[in-house]
Design a protein around this motif. Structure first.
Motif, PDB file in Angstrom:
ATOM      1  N   TYR A   1       0.813  -1.209   0.000  1.00  0.00           N
ATOM      2  CA  TYR A   1       0.000   0.000   0.000  1.00  0.00           C
ATOM      3  C   TYR A   1       0.851   1.264   0.000  1.00  0.00           C
ATOM      4  CZ  TYR A   1      -4.420  -2.454   0.650  1.00  0.00           C
ATOM      5  OH  TYR A   1      -5.535  -3.236   0.467  1.00  0.00           O
ATOM      6  N   TRP A   2       1.996   1.178   0.672  1.00  0.00           N
ATOM      7  CA  TRP A   2       2.886   2.335   0.650  1.00  0.00           C
ATOM      8  C   TRP A   2       4.312   1.901   0.927  1.00  0.00           C
ATOM      9  CZ3 TRP A   2       5.247   3.233   5.373  1.00  0.00           C
ATOM     10  CH2 TRP A   2       4.571   2.810   6.525  1.00  0.00           C
TER      11      TRP A   2
ATOM     12  N   GLY B   1       8.063   3.827   2.297  1.00  0.00           N
ATOM     13  CA  GLY B   1       8.462   5.054   2.961  1.00  0.00           C
ATOM     14  C   GLY B   1       9.834   4.979   3.583  1.00  0.00           C
TER      15      GLY B   1
ATOM     16  N   ALA C   1       6.433   9.096   3.130  1.00  0.00           N
ATOM     17  CA  ALA C   1       5.855   7.886   2.557  1.00  0.00           C
ATOM     18  C   ALA C   1       5.126   8.234   1.276  1.00  0.00           C
ATOM     19  CB  ALA C   1       4.904   7.207   3.533  1.00  0.00           C
ATOM     20  N   ILE C   2       5.088   7.264   0.370  1.00  0.00           N
ATOM     21  CA  ILE C   2       4.348   7.425  -0.874  1.00  0.00           C
ATOM     22  C   ILE C   2       3.457   6.208  -1.040  1.00  0.00           C
ATOM     23  CG2 ILE C   2       6.292   6.472  -2.215  1.00  0.00           C
ATOM     24  CD1 ILE C   2       5.394   8.381  -4.505  1.00  0.00           C
ATOM     25  N   ALA C   3       2.173   6.465  -1.252  1.00  0.00           N
ATOM     26  CA  ALA C   3       1.199   5.384  -1.346  1.00  0.00           C
ATOM     27  C   ALA C   3       1.043   4.917  -2.792  1.00  0.00           C
ATOM     28  CB  ALA C   3      -0.141   5.845  -0.792  1.00  0.00           C
ATOM     29  N   SER C   4       0.409   3.766  -2.946  1.00  0.00           N
ATOM     30  CA  SER C   4       0.227   3.208  -4.286  1.00  0.00           C
ATOM     31  C   SER C   4      -0.648   4.090  -5.158  1.00  0.00           C
ATOM     32  CB  SER C   4      -0.376   1.806  -4.184  1.00  0.00           C
ATOM     33  OG  SER C   4      -1.585   1.832  -3.465  1.00  0.00           O
TER      34      SER C   4
ATOM     35  N   ILE D   1       1.282  11.384  -0.978  1.00  0.00           N
ATOM     36  CA  ILE D   1       2.567  11.514  -0.289  1.00  0.00           C
ATOM     37  C   ILE D   1       2.347  12.207   1.047  1.00  0.00           C
ATOM     38  CG2 ILE D   1       4.789  12.716  -0.358  1.00  0.00           C
ATOM     39  CD1 ILE D   1       4.841  12.214  -3.371  1.00  0.00           C
TER      40      ILE D   1
ATOM     41  N   THR E   1       8.267  -0.993   3.690  1.00  0.00           N
ATOM     42  CA  THR E   1       7.054  -1.201   2.913  1.00  0.00           C
ATOM     43  C   THR E   1       5.938  -1.642   3.844  1.00  0.00           C
ATOM     44  OG1 THR E   1       7.387  -3.559   2.449  1.00  0.00           O
ATOM     45  CG2 THR E   1       8.440  -2.002   0.958  1.00  0.00           C
TER      46      THR E   1
ATOM     47  N   LEU F   1      -2.288   3.607   3.976  1.00  0.00           N
ATOM     48  CA  LEU F   1      -1.636   4.735   4.643  1.00  0.00           C
ATOM     49  C   LEU F   1      -2.615   5.496   5.530  1.00  0.00           C
ATOM     50  CD1 LEU F   1       1.065   6.188   4.901  1.00  0.00           C
ATOM     51  CD2 LEU F   1       0.449   7.547   2.893  1.00  0.00           C
TER      52      LEU F   1
ATOM     53  N   PHE G   1       0.941   6.492   9.421  1.00  0.00           N
ATOM     54  CA  PHE G   1       2.316   6.331   8.950  1.00  0.00           C
ATOM     55  C   PHE G   1       3.133   5.911  10.170  1.00  0.00           C
ATOM     56  CE2 PHE G   1       6.062   6.432   6.850  1.00  0.00           C
ATOM     57  CZ  PHE G   1       6.787   7.613   6.800  1.00  0.00           C
TER      58      PHE G   1
END
Length: 123
Positions: free
Chosen positions: A32-33, A35, A50-53, A57, A97, A102, A106
């Protein structure tokens, strides 16, 4: 299992820049994310970015405007561009991961896989 290998850490003077990379390999479960977390001596591990799918961000407040997270899916690589570094950014940085959305938070509790860490020292 997923293997995460970070690189790009080092020692820089305050105001300098570094770019961290994290290459993911192996079996890739639903993610899913991805980071970055960091942990300084005697401190708890904290989420940095973090960056999600879905492309969303999130950044912790202390790095907003200075750090940029990005990913190259073709290379299975996550990046963290760190500019205007400060001594308080000194820490071991970990790639992570998660198989949880998210929106749940986080938090390290939701991390499924960790990299080995890369040291960043700002003087």
């Amino acid at each position: 299992d997923v293997q995460l290998v970070e690189s790009g850490g080092g020692s820089v003077q305050a105001g300098g820049s570094l770019r961290l990379s994290c290459v993911a390999s192996g079996y890739t479960p639903t993610t899913y994310w991805m980071g970055w977390f960091r942990q300084a001596p005697e401190n708890e591990r904290e989420g940095v970015a973090a960056i999600a799918s879905d492309g969303s961000i999130i950044y912790t407040d202390s790095v907003k405007g200075r750090f940029t997270i990005s990913q190259d899916n073709a290379k299975n690589t996550l990046y963290l561009q760190m500019n205007s570094l400060k001594p308080e950014d000194t820490a071991t940085y970990y790639c992570a991961t998660s198989g949880y959305p998210l929106s749940l938070g986080f938090l390290s509790d939701y991390v499924g896989y960790w990299g080995q860490g890369t040291q960043v020292t700002v003087s």
